[in-house]
Design a protein around this motif. Structure first.
Motif, PDB file in Angstrom:
ATOM      1  N   TYR A   1       0.893   5.145 -13.863  1.00 24.74           N
ATOM      2  CA  TYR A   1       2.231   4.585 -14.041  1.00 24.74           C
ATOM      3  C   TYR A   1       3.308   5.660 -14.141  1.00 24.74           C
ATOM      4  O   TYR A   1       4.455   5.443 -13.772  1.00 24.74           O
ATOM      5  CB  TYR A   1       2.278   3.714 -15.303  1.00 24.74           C
ATOM      6  CG  TYR A   1       1.568   2.399 -15.145  1.00 24.74           C
ATOM      7  CD1 TYR A   1       2.133   1.367 -14.413  1.00 24.74           C
ATOM      8  CD2 TYR A   1       0.315   2.184 -15.722  1.00 24.74           C
ATOM      9  CE1 TYR A   1       1.471   0.160 -14.257  1.00 24.74           C
ATOM     10  CE2 TYR A   1      -0.345   0.974 -15.577  1.00 24.74           C
ATOM     11  CZ  TYR A   1       0.247  -0.030 -14.845  1.00 24.74           C
ATOM     12  OH  TYR A   1      -0.409  -1.225 -14.694  1.00 24.74           O
ATOM     13  N   TRP A   2       2.946   6.820 -14.645  1.00 28.27           N
ATOM     14  CA  TRP A   2       3.945   7.857 -14.874  1.00 28.27           C
ATOM     15  C   TRP A   2       4.308   8.601 -13.595  1.00 28.27           C
ATOM     16  O   TRP A   2       5.447   9.042 -13.434  1.00 28.27           O
ATOM     17  CB  TRP A   2       3.439   8.844 -15.926  1.00 28.27           C
ATOM     18  CG  TRP A   2       3.218   8.196 -17.250  1.00 28.27           C
ATOM     19  CD1 TRP A   2       2.020   7.878 -17.823  1.00 28.27           C
ATOM     20  CD2 TRP A   2       4.221   7.741 -18.158  1.00 28.27           C
ATOM     21  NE1 TRP A   2       2.211   7.265 -19.031  1.00 28.27           N
ATOM     22  CE2 TRP A   2       3.558   7.167 -19.269  1.00 28.27           C
ATOM     23  CE3 TRP A   2       5.616   7.760 -18.148  1.00 28.27           C
ATOM     24  CZ2 TRP A   2       4.237   6.622 -20.349  1.00 28.27           C
ATOM     25  CZ3 TRP A   2       6.292   7.219 -19.235  1.00 28.27           C
ATOM     26  CH2 TRP A   2       5.607   6.659 -20.311  1.00 28.27           C
ATOM     27  N   THR A   3       3.334   8.770 -12.709  1.00 32.33           N
ATOM     28  CA  THR A   3       3.593   9.519 -11.479  1.00 32.33           C
ATOM     29  C   THR A   3       3.763   8.615 -10.263  1.00 32.33           C
ATOM     30  O   THR A   3       4.079   9.094  -9.179  1.00 32.33           O
ATOM     31  CB  THR A   3       2.438  10.488 -11.198  1.00 32.33           C
ATOM     32  OG1 THR A   3       1.228   9.734 -10.993  1.00 32.33           O
ATOM     33  CG2 THR A   3       2.237  11.449 -12.361  1.00 32.33           C
ATOM     34  N   SER A   4       3.565   7.299 -10.436  1.00 25.15           N
ATOM     35  CA  SER A   4       3.634   6.335  -9.345  1.00 25.15           C
ATOM     36  C   SER A   4       2.584   6.578  -8.265  1.00 25.15           C
ATOM     37  O   SER A   4       2.755   6.160  -7.112  1.00 25.15           O
ATOM     38  CB  SER A   4       5.043   6.320  -8.712  1.00 25.15           C
ATOM     39  OG  SER A   4       6.023   5.922  -9.645  1.00 25.15           O
ATOM     40  N   ASN A   5       1.519   7.277  -8.609  1.00 22.44           N
ATOM     41  CA  ASN A   5       0.451   7.523  -7.642  1.00 22.44           C
ATOM     42  C   ASN A   5      -0.240   6.210  -7.276  1.00 22.44           C
ATOM     43  O   ASN A   5      -0.582   5.414  -8.171  1.00 22.44           O
ATOM     44  CB  ASN A   5      -0.584   8.502  -8.205  1.00 22.44           C
ATOM     45  CG  ASN A   5      -0.049   9.920  -8.262  1.00 22.44           C
ATOM     46  OD1 ASN A   5       0.957  10.236  -7.636  1.00 22.44           O
ATOM     47  ND2 ASN A   5      -0.717  10.780  -9.025  1.00 22.44           N
ATOM     48  N   ARG A   6      -0.490   5.998  -5.991  1.00 20.91           N
ATOM     49  CA  ARG A   6      -1.086   4.762  -5.512  1.00 20.91           C
ATOM     50  C   ARG A   6      -2.160   5.047  -4.472  1.00 20.91           C
ATOM     51  O   ARG A   6      -2.095   6.031  -3.747  1.00 20.91           O
ATOM     52  CB  ARG A   6      -0.014   3.850  -4.883  1.00 20.91           C
ATOM     53  CG  ARG A   6       0.960   3.306  -5.898  1.00 20.91           C
ATOM     54  CD  ARG A   6       2.097   2.538  -5.222  1.00 20.91           C
ATOM     55  NE  ARG A   6       2.999   1.959  -6.202  1.00 20.91           N
ATOM     56  CZ  ARG A   6       2.901   0.727  -6.685  1.00 20.91           C
ATOM     57  NH1 ARG A   6       1.943  -0.061  -6.252  1.00 20.91           N
ATOM     58  NH2 ARG A   6       3.745   0.267  -7.579  1.00 20.91           N
ATOM     59  N   VAL A   7      -3.142   4.143  -4.430  1.00 23.98           N
ATOM     60  CA  VAL A   7      -4.150   4.158  -3.385  1.00 23.98           C
ATOM     61  C   VAL A   7      -3.842   2.974  -2.479  1.00 23.98           C
ATOM     62  O   VAL A   7      -3.637   1.860  -2.954  1.00 23.98           O
ATOM     63  CB  VAL A   7      -5.574   4.029  -3.965  1.00 23.98           C
ATOM     64  CG1 VAL A   7      -6.593   4.005  -2.840  1.00 23.98           C
ATOM     65  CG2 VAL A   7      -5.862   5.177  -4.924  1.00 23.98           C
ATOM     66  N   VAL A   8      -3.818   3.206  -1.174  1.00 19.73           N
ATOM     67  CA  VAL A   8      -3.456   2.160  -0.209  1.00 19.73           C
ATOM     68  C   VAL A   8      -4.705   1.716   0.542  1.00 19.73           C
ATOM     69  O   VAL A   8      -5.447   2.522   1.082  1.00 19.73           O
ATOM     70  CB  VAL A   8      -2.390   2.661   0.783  1.00 19.73           C
ATOM     71  CG1 VAL A   8      -2.010   1.545   1.752  1.00 19.73           C
ATOM     72  CG2 VAL A   8      -1.163   3.155   0.029  1.00 19.73           C
ATOM     73  N   PHE A   9      -4.909   0.384   0.587  1.00 21.44           N
ATOM     74  CA  PHE A   9      -6.046  -0.203   1.276  1.00 21.44           C
ATOM     75  C   PHE A   9      -5.538  -1.059   2.455  1.00 21.44           C
ATOM     76  O   PHE A   9      -4.651  -1.901   2.281  1.00 21.44           O
ATOM     77  CB  PHE A   9      -6.861  -1.080   0.337  1.00 21.44           C
ATOM     78  CG  PHE A   9      -7.414  -0.363  -0.864  1.00 21.44           C
ATOM     79  CD1 PHE A   9      -8.615   0.306  -0.771  1.00 21.44           C
ATOM     80  CD2 PHE A   9      -6.723  -0.358  -2.057  1.00 21.44           C
ATOM     81  CE1 PHE A   9      -9.135   0.976  -1.889  1.00 21.44           C
ATOM     82  CE2 PHE A   9      -7.220   0.304  -3.161  1.00 21.44           C
ATOM     83  CZ  PHE A   9      -8.433   0.976  -3.083  1.00 21.44           C
ATOM     84  N   SER A  10      -6.095  -0.813   3.627  1.00 27.75           N
ATOM     85  CA  SER A  10      -5.768  -1.660   4.762  1.00 27.75           C
ATOM     86  C   SER A  10      -6.369  -3.038   4.552  1.00 27.75           C
ATOM     87  O   SER A  10      -7.518  -3.168   4.149  1.00 27.75           O
ATOM     88  CB  SER A  10      -6.327  -1.032   6.053  1.00 27.75           C
ATOM     89  OG  SER A  10      -6.092  -1.890   7.151  1.00 27.75           O
ATOM     90  N   CYS A  11      -5.569  -4.053   4.838  1.00 33.82           N
ATOM     91  CA  CYS A  11      -5.979  -5.417   4.529  1.00 33.82           C
ATOM     92  C   CYS A  11      -5.856  -6.336   5.733  1.00 33.82           C
ATOM     93  O   CYS A  11      -5.563  -7.516   5.594  1.00 33.82           O
ATOM     94  CB  CYS A  11      -5.142  -5.949   3.362  1.00 33.82           C
ATOM     95  SG  CYS A  11      -5.821  -7.383   2.549  1.00 33.82           S
ATOM     96  N   ASN A  12      -6.061  -5.816   6.913  1.00 36.17           N
ATOM     97  CA  ASN A  12      -6.053  -6.638   8.106  1.00 36.17           C
ATOM     98  C   ASN A  12      -7.438  -7.209   8.318  1.00 36.17           C
ATOM     99  O   ASN A  12      -8.352  -6.516   8.754  1.00 36.17           O
ATOM    100  CB  ASN A  12      -5.612  -5.815   9.326  1.00 36.17           C
ATOM    101  CG  ASN A  12      -4.130  -5.474   9.265  1.00 36.17           C
ATOM    102  OD1 ASN A  12      -3.741  -4.499   8.630  1.00 36.17           O
ATOM    103  ND2 ASN A  12      -3.309  -6.282   9.915  1.00 36.17           N
ATOM    104  N   GLU A  13      -7.585  -8.530   7.988  1.00 34.70           N
ATOM    105  CA  GLU A  13      -8.925  -9.153   8.028  1.00 34.70           C
ATOM    106  C   GLU A  13      -9.450  -9.174   9.457  1.00 34.70           C
ATOM    107  O   GLU A  13      -8.735  -9.309  10.408  1.00 34.70           O
ATOM    108  CB  GLU A  13      -8.882 -10.600   7.488  1.00 34.70           C
ATOM    109  CG  GLU A  13      -7.853 -10.837   6.407  1.00 34.70           C
ATOM    110  CD  GLU A  13      -6.536 -11.281   6.982  1.00 34.70           C
ATOM    111  OE1 GLU A  13      -6.355 -12.479   7.269  1.00 34.70           O
ATOM    112  OE2 GLU A  13      -5.675 -10.417   7.142  1.00 34.70           O
TER     113      GLU A  13
END
Length: 386
Positions: A374-386
């Protein structure tokens, strides 16, 4: 005159009438009020607000709201994620950051004493910049409630204001919520109405956008209706949007079909701090009941994840840590499944669960983001095209 507490309210999920104090809808079984989830949301909002303050710097000008144009005005300018300029013809308004700055300077005209006049009241069609957040006042009007049991009191009506928000920061998250809006009719505070669709509430990562409505109950004979938006809770800075009846700027919030380059796909295993995340599956979800059907033109997508705590301390994971974007536009989360991801995991243990979102049928790029810090806004992105 103070209003009496109503006996019933409308479930925002299945649109049926339920007891006013109900925390869970007896029809669709979704949470509608209170509980631990409420406090999770409050903590998240506070953390995001603190991050916004800490990252804002000492320059007060960076936090000021400025008008940068008007929808339909060819000279209007707002920077876009792609940087490609298109005429502001009512469908999209974009140009370079330099042009936006020039327009902002022109919007704040100099007074006779040499100081800048800061505009604080805005109308439908106005395009604003609040730091890195682009705001478009898209439309307004009277909202008609179809449910016969949820009609406004005699002499009152429901109104709506619709907005688009785009986070143009390169790195930081930004949050928007209908709770940041207050309405006044002829100077008197009005009640918010929660029965409409597409509530304006989202956490936007860098480059993402959303649109939505805020609704209020106002007297039919009100002469002056103002809606205040709190841009900074710590400084209590506010701007005012004028409600002037049925107005439509013609603005359409358009997304981008550009996929995240390093997005993970089903089967990938990711290390994030003290957690090992396995992306197990992604599929169109048809397990909903008649009370939970997706809106027309949409379908549900469910992703399944496994989390393993490889650290020394407890870790908490929740579906609230996930956001979904279809072509860069925020998607609403759905809560009809019993296996939604929510667990406190002690060291060496695992948890498995799902997150579900309502996605447009015609979306080209669908991605789910997991906020790891939450402090660094770090995110992991997952492709979600079924």
């Amino acid at each position: 005159m103070a209003k009496q507490k109503p006996e019933t309210k409308l479930c925002k999920h299945c649109k049926t009438e339920i007891p006013y104090d109900a925390k869970v809808c007896p029809n669709c079984r979704k949470r509608v009020k209170g509980g631990a989830a409420k406090w999770v949301i409050i903590v998240v909002v506070v953390l995001v607000l603190l991050m916004a303050i800490l990252s804002s710097g000492s320059d007060e000008d960076d936090n000021s709201v400025t008008k940068v144009g008007t929808v339909g005005d060819a000279s209007s300018s707002v920077s876009s994620e792609s940087g490609d300029g298109e005429d502001a013809d009512g469908s999209v308004a974009s140009t370079s950051e330099g042009d936006a700055g020039a327009e902002s300077q022109g919007a704040a005209e100099a007074q006779s004493d040499g100081t800048a006049e800061v505009q604080t009241e805005y109308r439908v069609g106005d395009i604003l910049m609040d730091g890195d957040m682009k705001i478009v006042y898209m439309s307004s009007g009277v909202y008609t409630e179809d449910n016969a049991y949820l009609q406004p009191e005699e002499g009152y009506q429901y109104i709506y204001l619709r907005f688009a928000f785009e986070n143009q920061s390169d790195t930081d998250d930004a949050s928007v919520s209908f709770y940041s809006f207050d309405c006044y009719a002829d100077g008197y505070s009005m009640e918010m109405y929660y029965g409409g669709d597409e509530d304006l509430s989202a956490t936007l990562s860098a480059g993402r956008a959303t649109s939505g409505y805020v609704y209020f109950t106002v007297p039919e004979d009100a002469v002056e209706i103002e809606v205040e938006y709190t841009t900074n809770y710590f400084t209590e800075d506010k701007i005012t949007f004028l409600y002037e009846g049925e107005q439509d700027s013609g603005y359409v919030l358009e997304g981008t079909a550009e996929a995240t380059a390093d997005a993970f796909t089903v089967g990938d295993i990711i290390e994030a701090g003290g957690l090992t995340i396995t992306y197990l599956s992604c599929e169109e979800d048809t397990s909903y009941s008649d009370y939970n059907q997706p809106e027309s033109g949409y379908h549900y997508v469910t992703c399944t994840f496994e989390f393993e705590n490889t650290g020394d301390s407890d870790e908490y994971v929740s579906f609230y840590d996930f956001d979904c974007y279809a072509d860069g536009l925020n998607c609403n989360q759905a809560y009809f499944r019993d296996d939604a991801l929510s667990a406190t995991i002690s060291s060496g243990h695992k948890a498995q669960g799902t997150v579900t979102f309502q996605v447009p049928d015609d979306a080209s790029v669908v991605e789910v983001e997991y906020l790891t810090n939450y402090w660094t806004s770090n995110r992991v992105v997952f492709s979600c095209n079924e």
